[in-house]
Design an enzyme around this catalytic site. Structure first.
Site, PDB file in Angstrom:
ATOM      1  N   GLU A 126       0.837  -1.209   0.000  1.00 19.52           N
ATOM      2  CA  GLU A 126       0.000   0.000   0.000  1.00 19.52           C
ATOM      3  C   GLU A 126       0.868   1.253   0.000  1.00 19.52           C
ATOM      4  OE1 GLU A 126      -3.032   0.374   3.108  1.00 19.52           O
ATOM      5  OE2 GLU A 126      -2.751   2.550   3.018  1.00 19.52           O
ATOM      6  N   SER A 222      -0.093  -9.829   6.640  1.00 22.54           N
ATOM      7  CA  SER A 222      -1.218  -8.906   6.800  1.00 22.54           C
ATOM      8  C   SER A 222      -0.929  -7.943   7.948  1.00 22.54           C
ATOM      9  CB  SER A 222      -2.497  -9.718   7.079  1.00 22.54           C
ATOM     10  OG  SER A 222      -3.470  -8.906   7.674  1.00 22.54           O
ATOM     11  N   SER A 266      -8.419  -9.432   6.223  1.00 22.16           N
ATOM     12  CA  SER A 266      -8.336 -10.210   4.982  1.00 22.16           C
ATOM     13  C   SER A 266      -8.554 -11.700   5.221  1.00 22.16           C
ATOM     14  CB  SER A 266      -6.978  -9.963   4.315  1.00 22.16           C
ATOM     15  OG  SER A 266      -5.939 -10.080   5.253  1.00 22.16           O
TER      16      SER A 266
END
Ligand code: SF4
Length: 309
Positions: A126, A222, A266
């Protein structure tokens, strides 16, 4: 054993949208469709979509001309968008709208002449995508200590933006450090950090008050799952980040009677069921849900898909 499940847990609206984008693309365009990077950070989700016909690639060069290409929920740089356009790829952009909002904030600050500081993990996809969306040099800081090393003068026009999936409290602390060092810095309210990340962090903090040990189901890649494990650990509870039931170890529960379970944004609910089944093989379970915030956020699918419905 008593099991307490955190609320909310698991899939957020951005992940639901990203996974649905791949599934709908497979239905509408047939196989294969190409996905740039893991659609979300969860191996089970990626493997499931792969068996349905998705092909995951790390570089657009691996995608044949005119192929349907999906950008992951984490977002991509302008360079990648331009390359896809120049190659005539049929793009479906599954970038989470909350990540796009961060891109927009960063771009606006840069265009107005502010030096942008991005609070985030330098290697996270990201952050890499966000850096590539802002037409100026952006400095990434991750910790309060790094704020102290910044070389900007107090009166420089500075603005901050933040990665969506960080620990809310840590991010606030870094932003407070920036504000103390640079009182004129501007940026969005830290309440703008993703709703799902905040809700899951609040829920695991509450969960930790009621249990002897915490299991966080999610991938080590994650960021938001890792943060949930860290928050439970900071609350003084043994906490384990596990991908599925195969990672459960019976010795974790010696002398423990109440186990808390949550899942990263997620992580599909089927993985929670998998862990519960593994626990049932150790001892009979009594399962309850901890009351928590209800979520009603939905993001519509990318335009390319809706236009073809
Ligand atoms: Fe979007 Fe938040 Fe989910 Fe990330 S965690 S995909 S920012 S809704």
């Amino acid at each position: 054993m008593k099991i307490i499940l955190a609320q909310p847990r698991g899939f957020c609206a951005g992940v639901v949208r990203a996974v649905n984008t791949v599934e709908r693309a497979l239905q509408q365009f047939g196989t294969p469709v190409y996905v740039l990077h893991e659609i979300v950070h969860n191996q089970h989700v990626v493997d499931d979509l792969r068996t349905k016909g998705a092909r995951f690639v790390e570089n657009l060069k691996e995608v044949p001309p005119n192929a349907v290409t999906i950008f992951s929920a984490h977002g991509v740089s302008k360079e990648v968008e331009n390359e896809a356009r120049d190659r005539g790829l049929q793009v479906l952009d599954a970038t989470c709208p909350l990540v796009t909002k961060v891109h927009n904030h960063g771009r606006q600050y840069a265009v107005r002449g502010y030096q942008v500081i991005l609070v985030g993990e330098p290697d996270h996809p990201e952050v890499i995508g966000t850096l590539g969306q802002i037409p100026a040099r952006v400095v990434v800081v991750q910790t309060k200590a790094q704020v102290a090393t910044l070389g900007f003068t107090r009166n420089m026009p500075l603005a901050y933006i933040t990665q969506t999936t960080l620990c809310v409290d840590d991010t606030r602390a870094v932003v407070e450090a920036l504000k103390r060092r640079y009182p004129r810095i501007i940026g969005p309210d830290t309440r703008d950090i993703c709703y799902a990340v905040q809700n899951r962090q609040t829920a695991v903090r509450e969960l930790s008050q009621h249990v002897d040990v915490v299991l966080v189901i999610g991938s080590p890649q994650s960021a938001n799952s890792v943060t949930l494990r860290d928050i439970a650990a900071q609350a003084g509870k043994p906490s384990y980040l596990i991908a599925d039931g195969s990672a459960v170890r019976s010795e974790w529960f010696d002398d423990k009677s109440t186990i808390g379970i949550t899942a990263g944004a997620s992580t599909p609910e089927v993985m929670v069921d998998d862990v519960l089944n593994a626990l049932k093989r150790i001892a009979p379970l009594e399962i309850e849900n901890l009351p928590g915030r209800e979520e009603h956020v939905h993001f519509r699918l990318p335009d390319g898909l809706i236009a073809r419905q």
